[in-house]
Write an enzyme that holds these catalytic residues in place. Structure first.
Site, mmCIF file in Angstrom:
data_model
loop_
_atom_site.group_PDB
_atom_site.id
_atom_site.type_symbol
_atom_site.label_atom_id
_atom_site.label_comp_id
_atom_site.label_asym_id
_atom_site.label_seq_id
_atom_site.Cartn_x
_atom_site.Cartn_y
_atom_site.Cartn_z
ATOM 1 N N LYS A 52 0.846 -1.210 0.000
ATOM 2 C CA LYS A 52 0.000 0.000 0.000
ATOM 3 C C LYS A 52 0.877 1.255 0.000
ATOM 4 O O LYS A 52 0.603 2.216 -0.715
ATOM 5 C CB LYS A 52 -0.960 -0.025 1.200
ATOM 6 C CG LYS A 52 -2.054 -1.092 1.042
ATOM 7 C CD LYS A 52 -2.879 -1.325 2.309
ATOM 8 C CE LYS A 52 -3.812 -2.522 2.096
ATOM 9 N NZ LYS A 52 -4.632 -2.865 3.267
ATOM 10 N N GLN A 96 -4.936 -1.794 9.511
ATOM 11 C CA GLN A 96 -4.770 -3.109 8.894
ATOM 12 C C GLN A 96 -5.317 -4.196 9.814
ATOM 13 O O GLN A 96 -5.018 -4.234 11.004
ATOM 14 C CB GLN A 96 -3.285 -3.349 8.575
ATOM 15 C CG GLN A 96 -3.006 -4.612 7.778
ATOM 16 C CD GLN A 96 -3.587 -4.588 6.365
ATOM 17 O OE1 GLN A 96 -3.750 -3.530 5.762
ATOM 18 N NE2 GLN A 96 -3.917 -5.755 5.838
ATOM 19 N N ASP A 119 -11.208 2.217 3.469
ATOM 20 C CA ASP A 119 -11.402 0.763 3.386
ATOM 21 C C ASP A 119 -12.876 0.414 3.172
ATOM 22 O O ASP A 119 -13.191 -0.723 2.806
ATOM 23 C CB ASP A 119 -10.955 0.098 4.706
ATOM 24 C CG ASP A 119 -9.619 -0.614 4.588
ATOM 25 O OD1 ASP A 119 -9.245 -1.007 3.465
ATOM 26 O OD2 ASP A 119 -8.963 -0.773 5.637
HETATM 27 N N1 GUN Z 1 -6.854 -7.284 5.957
HETATM 28 C C1 GUN Z 1 -7.096 -8.026 4.859
HETATM 29 N N2 GUN Z 1 -7.601 -7.262 3.871
HETATM 30 C C2 GUN Z 1 -7.675 -6.005 4.362
HETATM 31 C C3 GUN Z 1 -8.104 -4.760 3.811
HETATM 32 O O1 GUN Z 1 -8.553 -4.665 2.661
HETATM 33 N N3 GUN Z 1 -8.006 -3.689 4.644
HETATM 34 C C4 GUN Z 1 -7.545 -3.777 5.917
HETATM 35 N N4 GUN Z 1 -7.520 -2.666 6.652
HETATM 36 N N5 GUN Z 1 -7.145 -4.914 6.460
HETATM 37 C C5 GUN Z 1 -7.211 -6.025 5.672
#
Ligand code: GUN
Length: 295
Positions: A52, A96, A119
């Site tokens: 990211k 996350q 998200d």
């Molecule tokens: N853990 C697995 N996929 C994601 C996601 O798309 N966003 C976040 N914040 N955590 C995750």
């Protein structure tokens, strides 16, 4: 059989976003800024967050990574979220997942200002998505519908079977595909751990979206010839031939299923890169206040 090249599509979209960022800067506007909170040192989460941060660089965005150790308290995390909510320099942020067991993920998600929830996990964004209102759509489902669209795979009237009912993928992708909207209009069935005779259901599917986290679950006898398969699984399995000691395995028995399909996504290089790019797009939308007006 056509391999759906998520990496190529994601690279194209990142280049489009980078051009938009450059245009914003040329107008004297601040570039988009994404912040990420990462708790602990889970290998998968470390990798996702690193991707990211790298994607932010490629899109010309500013990024901030805030790290906490595994023993962070819920109160400390809530305080960090409060600061990010109030920071006018931060357009959007993510926490996350998964989080350590002593922290309530739901309480954390609900503490995020829905206008910065890139998200798309906050109940306001989830609810607005389910009734077709403008919102931040969560990144993996958005990436999946974008791939179907870019590969001209029709969803209107298609029988879609979603395997898995997680809040992050299964439920929202089912919701998007059934919307009365150009990328929707599918007839959607969601299968999960309590569904009997899954094979009978998947065999009828024009599109299968596998999001269970069960390596190789979808076998050739479960697939109708000519179906499209989207594999969301990314389980780490031991592989002594790799320097890292593992490789990623999807939810689909790729070698035996691929010859039957009209289209299929690989793992890695399919859905994963699209998830990241959807997060970048949401951050751009947040910076421009395109979903929710500025305060
Ligand atoms: N853990 C697995 N996929 C994601 C996601 O798309 N966003 C976040 N914040 N955590 C995750």
């Amino acid at each position: 059989m056509t391999l759906i090249d998520g990496k190529r599509v994601a690279d194209e979209i990142k280049a489009e976003i980078a051009a938009e960022t450059a245009a914003m800067e040329a107008r004297g506007e601040r570039r988009p800024h994404l912040a990420a909170i990462l708790v602990g040192h889970d290998g998968g989460s470390e990798t996702y967050v690193a991707h990211k941060v790298k994607a932010c660089e490629q899109c010309g965005f500013r990024s901030t990574l805030i790290r906490y150790e595994e023993d962070v308290t819920e109160a400390e995390l809530l305080e960090a979220i409060g600061k990010l909510n109030a920071d006018p320099e931060v357009d959007g942020f993510i926490v996350q997942l998964p989080l350590p067991r002593h922290i309530s993920e739901q309480r954390i998600i609900e503490a995020i200002d829905y206008r910065k929830d890139v998200d798309g996990f906050h109940p306001i964004n989830v609810g607005r998505m389910s009734i077709g209102l403008p919102c931040f759509v969560s990144a993996t489902p958005a990436g999946i519908v974008e791939l179907l669209d870019r590969y001209d795979i029709p969803t209107r009237g298609a029988r879609c079977v979603v395997l898995g009912r997680s809040n992050i993928v299964g439920k929202p992708v089912a919701s998007l595909l059934m919307q009365k909207a150009p990328r929707g209009n599918a007839t959607v069935t969601v299968c999960h751990s309590a569904t009997p005779d899954i094979k009978e259901i998947t065999r009828e599917a024009d599109i299968i979206i596998a999001a269970l986290g069960s390596p190789g679950f979808v076998t050739a006898d479960m697939v109708k010839p000519g179906a499209t398969i989207i594999d969301v699984g990314t389980t780490r399995v031991a592989d002594a031939t790799r320097k890292s000691g593992f490789r990623l395995r999807g939810d689909v028995d790729f070698d035996n299923v691929a010859p039957l399909c009209s289209h299929i996504t690989p793992v890695p290089g399919g859905v994963g890169p699209m998830t990241i790019v959807s997060l970048m797009r949401n951050t751009l939308l947040a910076a421009r206040h395109e979903i929710y007006p500025a305060n």
